[in-house]
Design a protein around this motif. Structure first.
Motif, short mmCIF file in Angstrom:
data_model
loop_
_atom_site.label_atom_id
_atom_site.label_comp_id
_atom_site.label_asym_id
_atom_site.label_seq_id
_atom_site.Cartn_x
_atom_site.Cartn_y
_atom_site.Cartn_z
N VAL A 73 0.83 -1.20 0.00
CA VAL A 73 0.00 0.00 0.00
C VAL A 73 0.87 1.25 0.00
CG1 VAL A 73 -1.67 1.32 1.34
CG2 VAL A 73 -2.00 -1.12 1.04
N VAL A 74 1.97 1.25 0.75
CA VAL A 74 2.88 2.39 0.73
C VAL A 74 3.42 2.61 -0.68
CG1 VAL A 74 5.11 3.25 1.53
CG2 VAL A 74 3.52 2.26 3.16
N SER A 75 3.80 1.51 -1.35
CA SER A 75 4.31 1.62 -2.73
C SER A 75 3.25 2.19 -3.66
CB SER A 75 4.77 0.25 -3.22
OG SER A 75 5.25 0.32 -4.54
N LEU A 76 2.01 1.74 -3.50
CA LEU A 76 0.92 2.27 -4.33
C LEU A 76 0.70 3.76 -4.07
CD1 LEU A 76 -1.71 -0.62 -4.14
CD2 LEU A 76 -0.30 0.01 -6.10
N LEU A 77 0.72 4.15 -2.80
CA LEU A 77 0.54 5.57 -2.47
C LEU A 77 1.63 6.42 -3.09
CD1 LEU A 77 -0.58 5.56 1.28
CD2 LEU A 77 -1.90 6.39 -0.68
N ARG A 78 2.86 5.95 -2.99
CA ARG A 78 3.96 6.71 -3.58
C ARG A 78 3.80 6.84 -5.09
NH1 ARG A 78 8.66 3.99 0.21
NH2 ARG A 78 8.77 5.68 1.75
N SER A 79 3.38 5.75 -5.72
CA SER A 79 3.18 5.80 -7.17
C SER A 79 2.10 6.81 -7.54
CB SER A 79 2.81 4.41 -7.69
OG SER A 79 3.88 3.51 -7.56
N GLN A 80 1.00 6.78 -6.82
CA GLN A 80 -0.11 7.68 -7.14
C GLN A 80 0.22 9.14 -6.83
OE1 GLN A 80 -1.79 6.11 -9.18
NE2 GLN A 80 -3.79 5.69 -8.31
N LEU A 81 0.99 9.38 -5.77
CA LEU A 81 1.36 10.74 -5.41
C LEU A 81 2.55 11.26 -6.22
CD1 LEU A 81 1.09 10.39 -1.52
CD2 LEU A 81 -0.39 11.82 -2.96
N GLY A 82 3.17 10.37 -7.00
CA GLY A 82 4.35 10.78 -7.75
C GLY A 82 5.54 10.98 -6.83
N ASP A 83 5.58 10.20 -5.74
CA ASP A 83 6.63 10.35 -4.74
C ASP A 83 7.80 9.43 -5.07
OD1 ASP A 83 7.65 11.55 -2.53
OD2 ASP A 83 6.54 10.39 -1.06
N ASN A 84 8.95 9.72 -4.49
CA ASN A 84 10.16 8.95 -4.72
C ASN A 84 10.69 8.49 -3.37
OD1 ASN A 84 12.88 8.13 -5.12
ND2 ASN A 84 13.01 9.36 -6.97
N SER A 85 10.80 7.16 -3.19
CA SER A 85 11.23 6.65 -1.89
C SER A 85 12.65 7.06 -1.54
CB SER A 85 11.12 5.12 -1.87
OG SER A 85 11.95 4.54 -2.85
N ARG A 86 13.47 7.34 -2.57
CA ARG A 86 14.86 7.77 -2.31
C ARG A 86 14.90 9.22 -1.83
NH1 ARG A 86 14.83 3.31 -3.04
NH2 ARG A 86 15.03 3.53 -0.82
N LYS A 87 14.09 10.07 -2.45
CA LYS A 87 14.02 11.48 -2.06
C LYS A 87 12.56 11.84 -1.84
CE LYS A 87 18.19 12.78 -4.62
NZ LYS A 87 18.77 13.66 -5.69
N PRO A 88 11.97 11.34 -0.77
CA PRO A 88 10.53 11.49 -0.58
C PRO A 88 10.11 12.92 -0.27
CG PRO A 88 11.52 10.52 1.36
CD PRO A 88 12.61 10.60 0.33
N ARG A 89 9.01 13.32 -0.86
CA ARG A 89 8.38 14.59 -0.51
C ARG A 89 7.19 14.34 0.42
NH1 ARG A 89 5.00 18.86 -4.32
NH2 ARG A 89 4.68 20.41 -2.68
N TYR A 90 6.55 13.19 0.25
CA TYR A 90 5.34 12.92 1.02
C TYR A 90 5.56 11.86 2.11
CZ TYR A 90 2.98 15.57 -2.65
OH TYR A 90 2.59 16.56 -3.51
#
Length: 605
Positions: A73-90
């Motif tokens: 679910v975290v991966s899906l949220l990041r994908s939908q928000l356009g977030d990057n796990s390496r340099k997260p904004r959200y």
């Protein structure tokens, strides 16, 4: 505290929990209920580090299936928000602690609610989807519904294989190629999630997670193609629509056009929208037929099928130079060929980049994924991950991107995440031989040998030769199935004399026998009798760390394709990871630099 039912602003996004959607710049994206629940909970505790245990208790009410469910679910949220796990904004990952929402929510202004409508492009993709699902000519229709119904959720449609009931053998590439083509397009629709399924057994075990199933049959009679299709409600197990379609056997473009129209009409009735099909691009019929054949061949992997697929895609481009999908498919096949043949990696990659640079579409998710694959295979770890994450942000339903990202994550030691993405790929396309093989490998590195064996077998039944994957040999070693291992070695070396090696495999883990085995392998390697892809692995098995490092030095400037670093984090490499030479190896391949710039070195010891 934030009201879980009221809209709020999160950076550039407007979040509407009651509608399960987020919106930015006029673009709406719909979330799964659990994904929205987690986002709201993190927003209610913005700035706090929330443990996985707390998320499991508060969001799943203690019923979640484990850490994998949360990670997915975290991966899906990041994908939908356009977030990057390496340099997260959200969403930030706090190693060994949990997750934290890095941005604080703000109240959202009230606005007039307008029922979202499909764009012409999305409707066209929906039509395509059912076409594809029809396998050879599919068409998807949903049950009539009130015109006032609002599309405020994502519909999951599972495509089951269409039964071939022809009295003669038909062209297999029709159903496979057309299905892949339509699924890839339909997955771009924010209202639909398309998944592939193996059989009726998958439908019976879906557990209510599928809204509709598409299945049916195809038959070639004389020069006519006949298709029967039906849509089944995933909850009630009732047929909500069925119909028959007939056309000329070879007129695949007509099949796509006509079935798309039927699908659009059905969707209009079900969702209460005006489904107007966009104009279909003019594609030469012969070019399209060659393209479908190429898709079928490329799924099989292996040198011969890949070369045949390259020929088919190149032929399609010769006949239709502006056929963008054929160009991307050709690039993918050429990027893969070196790993199934003697082709050199660097010249092949240079041609792939040339093909991708010629694309006119700025944001093609699969093209971005191919660039990630090239970067990953050249040890440009940070660049590769950025490409994979960008591709998944554009289209989280590309099974092949999840496969490649799963490989990448295993190579950098993130084995649990590797397994999660392999499972996502399987959820999207359980009938893919490559996806089954990848999930098997991910289970293997997580020491789940029974599941690995089952999925290796499934991949082989679907057409993937397990001998093409060195990790299958590792499974045979763990099973101590030396007879099968001997067969595998001979399959990999059909014209080579391996000397006494096959008869001495039982001594691989006997310390006293190592000097003789090392001498035996040194001779084979010096005489170029042993497959280069096995060199690195055999030195790890025999705990010859200096020779493993020498093998890296040997191929790093010639052909990196022979070095499979997933094995660095297998249970067989535990002694190496506790040896000082391990750091030197990971520095040599640039992995230490990647770890320093990401979440840090995994805890694999």
């Amino acid at each position: 505290m934030l009201d879980a039912k009221k809209p709020f602003k999160l950076g550039d996004w407007r979040v509407e929990p009651d509608r399960l959607c987020i919106e930015c710049g006029g673009e709406e994206r719909h979330l799964e209920p659990k994904a929205m629940d987690m986002l709201v909970y993190l927003a209610q505790h913005a700035g706090e580090t929330i443990s996985r245990e707390t998320l499991g208790r508060e969001v799943w009410a203690g019923t979640y299936g484990g850490d994998e469910a949360i990670s997915r679910v975290v991966s899906l949220l990041r994908s939908q928000l356009g977030d990057n796990s390496r340099k997260p904004r959200y969403i930030e990952t706090i190693p060994k602690q949990g997750y934290r929402l890095a941005i604080y929510p703000q109240p959202a202004r009230k606005r007039r609610r307008i029922a979202p409508k499909f764009s012409q492009r999305a409707v066209g993709l929906i039509a395509a989807l059912l076409i594809i699902s029809l396998s050879l000519s599919g068409y998807l229709l949903l049950r009539p519904a009130p015109a006032e119904k609002i599309v405020d959720r994502i519909y999951t449609v599972a495509v089951l294989p269409f039964r071939d009931i022809s009295s003669e053998e038909t062209d297999r590439f029709i159903s496979v190629g057309l299905t892949d083509e339509l699924i890839s397009h339909l997955n771009q629709s924010p209202q639909l999630r398309i998944v592939a399924r193996n059989s009726l057994g998958d439908r019976q075990g879906a557990g209510g997670s599928i809204d509709f199933f598409l299945e049916g049959s195809i038959a070639v009679i004389a020069d006519r193609l006949r298709v029967h299709a039906e849509i089944i409600d995933g909850e009630e197990e009732l047929i909500v629509w069925s119909d028959n379609y007939e056309t000329a056997r070879t007129n695949y473009l007509a099949v796509q056009r006509d079935l798309s129209a039927l699908i659009a009409e059905a969707i209009s009735r079900e969702l209460g929208i005006d489904a107007i099909l966009p104009r279909s691009p003019a594609v030469n019929l012969d070019a399209y037929t060659a393209y479908l054949n190429g898709i079928f061949l490329s799924r099989l992997r292996g040198e011969e099928p890949l070369r045949a697929s390259i020929e088919a895609f190149a032929s399609a481009l010769t006949m239709a130079p502006d056929f963008e999908n054929a160009r991307v498919a050709l690039a993918r096949a050429q990027a893969l060929l070196p790993f199934y043949s003697q082709e050199e990696q660097m010249p092949a990659f240079a041609e792939v980049v040339r093909l991708l640079d010629a694309l006119t579409q700025d944001s093609h998710a699969e093209a971005i994924s191919i660039r990630g694959f090239i970067a990953y295979r050249q040890w440009r770890w940070q660049e590769a991950e950025a490409y994979f994450l960008d591709s998944l942000a554009l289209d989280p339903n590309l099974a092949n991107t999840h496969v490649w990202y799963s490989q990448f994550l295993a190579v950098v030691g993130r084995l649990e995440e590797s397994l999660q993405h392999a499972r996502m790929a399987y959820e999207l396309d359980s009938v893919s031989p490559v996806v089954n093989d990848r999930l098997a490998t991910a289970h293997l590195w997580n020491n789940q040998n029974d599941e690995a064996e089952r999925l290796f077998s499934a991949g082989a039944n679907l057409g993937f030769s397990s001998w093409q994957n060195p990790s299958y040999l590792v499974l045979l070693l763990r099973r101590q199935d030396y007879d099968a291992l001997r067969l595998g070695l001979r399959a990999l070396h059909p014209d080579t004399d391996l000397g006494p090696l096959p008869d001495n495999l039982e001594y691989l883990f006997v310390p006293e026998a190592r000097p003789q085995l090392v001498a035996m392998l040194d001779t084979l390697i010096e005489q170029q009798q042993l497959s280069p892809r096995l060199e690195f692995g055999v030195w790890i098995i025999l705990q010859q760390w200096d020779r493993a490092l020498a093998t890296i030095e040997k191929y790093r400037d010639t052909d990196k394709k022979y070095l499979d670093f997933e094995f660095l984090f297998a249970q067989e490499s535990e002694s190496l990871r506790n040896d000082p030479l391990f750091e030197q190896i990971t520095v040599t391949i640039g992995m230490q630099g990647y770890w320093q710039q990401s979440e840090g070195q995994p805890d694999f010891r």
